[in-house]
Write an enzyme that holds these catalytic residues in place. Structure first.
Site, short mmCIF file in Angstrom:
data_model
loop_
_atom_site.label_atom_id
_atom_site.label_comp_id
_atom_site.label_asym_id
_atom_site.label_seq_id
_atom_site.Cartn_x
_atom_site.Cartn_y
_atom_site.Cartn_z
CG ASP A 281 -8.26 -7.30 3.55
OD1 ASP A 281 -9.44 -6.92 3.44
OD2 ASP A 281 -7.83 -8.34 3.04
CG HIS B 292 -12.87 -0.54 0.91
ND1 HIS B 292 -12.72 0.44 -0.03
CD2 HIS B 292 -12.11 -1.59 0.49
CE1 HIS B 292 -11.90 0.00 -0.99
NE2 HIS B 292 -11.53 -1.23 -0.69
#
Lengths: 453, 332
Positions: free
Chosen positions: A12, A46
């Protein structure tokens, strides 16, 4: 020059947005030939936001898709054909003309099936409160089954033969049912139909494809998850069944006859986050509230999204564990201005005394990793450093903490919010320039006062 | 790590692979903007306001009590996400309006607003449709993505189009106003310029029309709302909000998540039609499995309390002295 993008945290940090930036055409620079996935599978998430406001959470497609850059799913990737179809449909709805046409899949790539996912969820349920933070998508099951039964694990290439595929899927379902009980998953025939349709609509390729891609131009290797979740280097048992370091990409480069031809780019945020359970020494609940996360929510199988101050020992450990980086991409550089109390922990206090660095060890010793995890769970952050709100002070501090130059900075969700890599006729990164790069004017940006989120 | 975003349903996957590759929802825009230089871009013929006569919302045997709803959105810059959200969530808007009985016969027109001072295609206007033909309209919008970066877009041209070039039975036959939603994050220009009207519509106007006049005109036919993303990107967002609040009072809706725009439209109409109160509308959202309730509830809190009355301020609609904007230019 090729680039490998790897997250130096727990995932992340912003790999997607960094890959998106690297794939935007730049004047004078050769276009990126492909984005190559080299680890993990459909559980990657993503987030990319385009300058015109479209948002997609890339899972199997590469994060350069909005720029029309093809994606190659390498032999090291675990492919989930069902999730891929849905992702393709979403990309089409966002204006990507023919997403599946952008895709090549290595025939040797293992398949993640609904049986793996169902077994994964059954096991995670059985763990009760001691959950590992799995996504519930069957990635670990895929890896485990392929290790235990290498000849029987279904591959992308199997999808071209209905009979071979059905045989492997039946065997897989029966073995997993024997291991964990009845699986909440569709019948083998339904799965076979979907997977053969997958083979009809994507281009399956063999080992000659990747060398061709690498000859054609610079490629971007997009890593999944983060080094601190690596199967051997992460903090056991809160890890993923995947090699999340640069190793997979380096292996592929070597197989293609181009060893060590890529720049190793490590991605960090200005603060450290973690999705699900496991050590996060610098955790500060106030941060999660002050810096809301637009695209990361509470995962049903994973648990909550957590945030802490920049954990320098953990990220420095990641750098060492993955064998070093050539440079850093720093994201969320607008955060310090929004939350001036943001800071870096340069060391820990533990019941056994201070701890300024996490010792790296040879991979493979999970007992040692578990002992390390237990020590980290008792550690508290120490030796604070507060760079302030100026992003330049932050890049200096992070560059110093991780002993690597900052090559790309980001202070917002879109490619337009990034500075670096240098534009120009060459796609060569200033690798040899070392730390001096970080001091060049223009290599870092000042973020606007308001977050453009 | 971890998404779970993409369903792993193999039945859906098989159907999708059968459908082959999937086409873009904005086929016209994608074709035009990727295949031709900007100066040649034009609106799709079905949406071009040039020579626009009248967009009609009419009663029919099938739809004996039509209600006109117009949704005009900014297609510049970051706001281009809005039509894409509308496209994917359109069935929900219809579904909510119809299934929950807020409106029996909605007819929806979509339009797109750009900037007449610098865009090739500053205005696009679809038709009032009572079925999924509006899908085709959405598919034909050109998402120019320009805009002048001046914090102003040509919303006044949209108001002009809706005031002078629409004819709606709900108002003409039954005295009920339709609904006009503008979705954007910028301010209108201070007047409808005769020169731009000539260029965009081909109409001859004797003189410019001040913004308050055209707004009053359109408000005879439509309840006008402005939806603005909360915390929008502009540093001058306060100026944008302030301008629209002066013009529309509480009919300015700040929305945290533009993904919830369809639900917001539906509930606003439901409130306006007195079909529901806010709590009932939020229950309806939960009922259809929408997770937008929190966002919508917050956005419509003020409408829910004092709905039905459009605030008409006696304060001047626009600062006559002019407000210096960023860069020192005096606007409006």
């Amino acid at each position: 020059m090729h680039t490998i993008v790897v997250d130096l945290g727990y995932g992340d940090a912003g790999k997607g947005t960094v890959v998106d930036r690297l794939c935007v055409p730049r004047p004078g620079a050769a276009p990126v030939s492909a984005v190559i996935r080299f680890n993990g599978g459909a559980q990657a998430a993503h987030n990319v936001v385009t300058t015109d406001g479209r948002h997609h959470t890339f899972a199997q497609f590469g994060s350069g898709t909005f720029s029309g850059i093809p994606t190659h799913l390498s032999r090291l990737m675990m492919v989930d054909p069902a999730a891929l179809a849905i992702e393709a449909r979403h990309l089409a709805s966002l204006g990507v003309p023919d997403p599946l046409a952008l895709l090549t899949v290595d025939r040797r790539a293992r398949l993640t099936t609904p049986y793996h996912a169902a077994a994964n969820r059954a096991r995670e349920r059985a763990r009760g409160t001691a959950r590992h933070g799995s996504c519930g998508m069957g990635i670990g099951e895929t890896a485990a089954y392929a290790l235990a039964h290498p000849a029987d694990a279904p591959t992308a290439g199997d999808c071209t033969s209905r009979t071979a595929l059905r045989r492997k899927l039946t065997l897989l379902r029966d073995r997993l049912t024997a291991a964990v009980g009845p699986l909440d998953a569709p019948p083998v025939d339904a799965c076979t139909a979907a997977f053969t349709a997958f083979a009809d609509h994507v281009t399956l390729v063999d080992e000659s494809h990747l060398p061709g891609l690498l000859r054609r131009g610079p490629a971007v290797f997009e890593g999944a998850q983060g080094v601190l979740l690596d199967e051997w280097h992460g903090f056991h048992p809160y890890t993923t069944w995947s090699t999340t370091t640069f190793d997979g990409a380096e292996t592929l480069l070597a197989e293609a006859g181009r060893p060590h031809t890529a720049l190793r780019l490590g991605v960090v945020r200005t603060y450290t986050t973690r999705h699900g359970p496991g050590p996060l020494v610098t955790e500060d609940p106030a941060l999660a509230a002050a810096l809301p996360e637009p695209h990361n929510g509470h995962g049903r199988w994973q648990g909550g999204f957590r945030a802490g101050h920049f954990d320098a020992p953990a990220h420095a450990y990641a750098v060492a564990a993955c064998g070093g980086v050539d440079g850093l991409a720093v994201t969320h550089l607008d955060a310090p201005a929004r939350h001036p109390a943001l800071r870096l922990a340069r060391g820990y206090r533990t019941p056994d005394g201070p701890m300024d660095r996490i010792p790296a060890a040879r991979p493979g010793d999970l007992r040692r990793q578990q002992a390390l995890t237990e020590r980290l769970l008792t550690a508290r952050p120490d030796r604070w450093q507060t760079p302030g709100s100026d992003p330049r002070d932050w890049t200096d501090a992070l560059s110093d903490a991780l002993s690597a130059p900052v090559l790309l900075t980001s202070c917002g969700p879109t490619a337009a919010d990034k500075t670096g890599p240098p534009d120009g006729p060459s796609t060569t990164w200033p690798v040899s320039a070392g730390r001096a790069t970080a001091g060049q004017p223009g290599s870092r940006s000042r973020c606007p006062e308001t977050s453009p989120a | 790590m971890g998404s779970g975003t993409w369903s792993t349903d193999v039945y859906g996957a098989a159907a999708h692979y059968r459908d082959a590759a999937g086409t873009s929802a904005f086929d016209y825009s994608d074709r035009v903007t990727t295949s031709s230089p900007r100066h040649t871009w034009t609106a799709h013929a079905s949406l071009d306001p040039k020579g626009l006569t009248t967009r009609e919302s009419r009663d029919s045997d099938e739809h004996p009590a039509s209600l006109a709803l117009a949704v005009l959105f900014d297609v510049t810059g970051s706001m281009r996400a809005v039509p894409r959200a509308l496209q994917t969530k359109l069935p929900e808007l219809f579904g909510l309006l119809l299934r929950k009985g807020y409106v029996e016969h909605p007819q929806i027109l979509f339009g797109a607003v750009g900037d007449a001072t610098c865009d090739r295609v500053p205005l696009q206007i679809g038709q009032f449709e009572s079925d999924n033909r509006m899908d085709d309209d959405l598919g034909n919008f050109l998402l120019e993505g320009g805009g002048g970066g001046q914090m102003t877009e040509s919303y006044e041209l949209a108001l002009y189009a809706m005031a002078r070039h629409t004819s709606i039975d709900c108002h003409e036959k039954r005295g009920r106003r339709g609904y006009l939603f503008l979705i954007g994050d910028e301010m209108p220009y201070g007047k409808v310029k005769a020169r731009e009207v000539r260029a965009v519509f081909g109409d001859d106007l004797a003189e410019d029309i001040p913004l308050p006049s055209i707004l009053a005109e359109v408000q005879r036919k439509f309840d006008v709302y402005f939806i603005v993303p909360a915390g929008a990107t502009h540093v001058g967002n306060a100026a944008v909000l302030g301008t629209w609040r002066k013009l529309l009072g509480q009919n300015v809706i700040e929305l945290d998540d533009l993904g919830a725009v369809c639900e917001t439209l539906a509930l606003t109409v439901g409130l306006g039609e007195e079909a529901i109160d806010l709590a009932a509308g939020l229950d309806d959202l939960a009922d259809i499995g929408s997770d937008a309730g929190g966002t919508v509830g917050k956005a419509l809190a003020t409408l829910g309390r004092g709905r039905g009355t459009v605030a008409h301020s006696t304060a001047p609609l626009i600062d006559t002295v002019g407000t210096p904007g960023p860069g020192g230019t005096t606007r409006l």
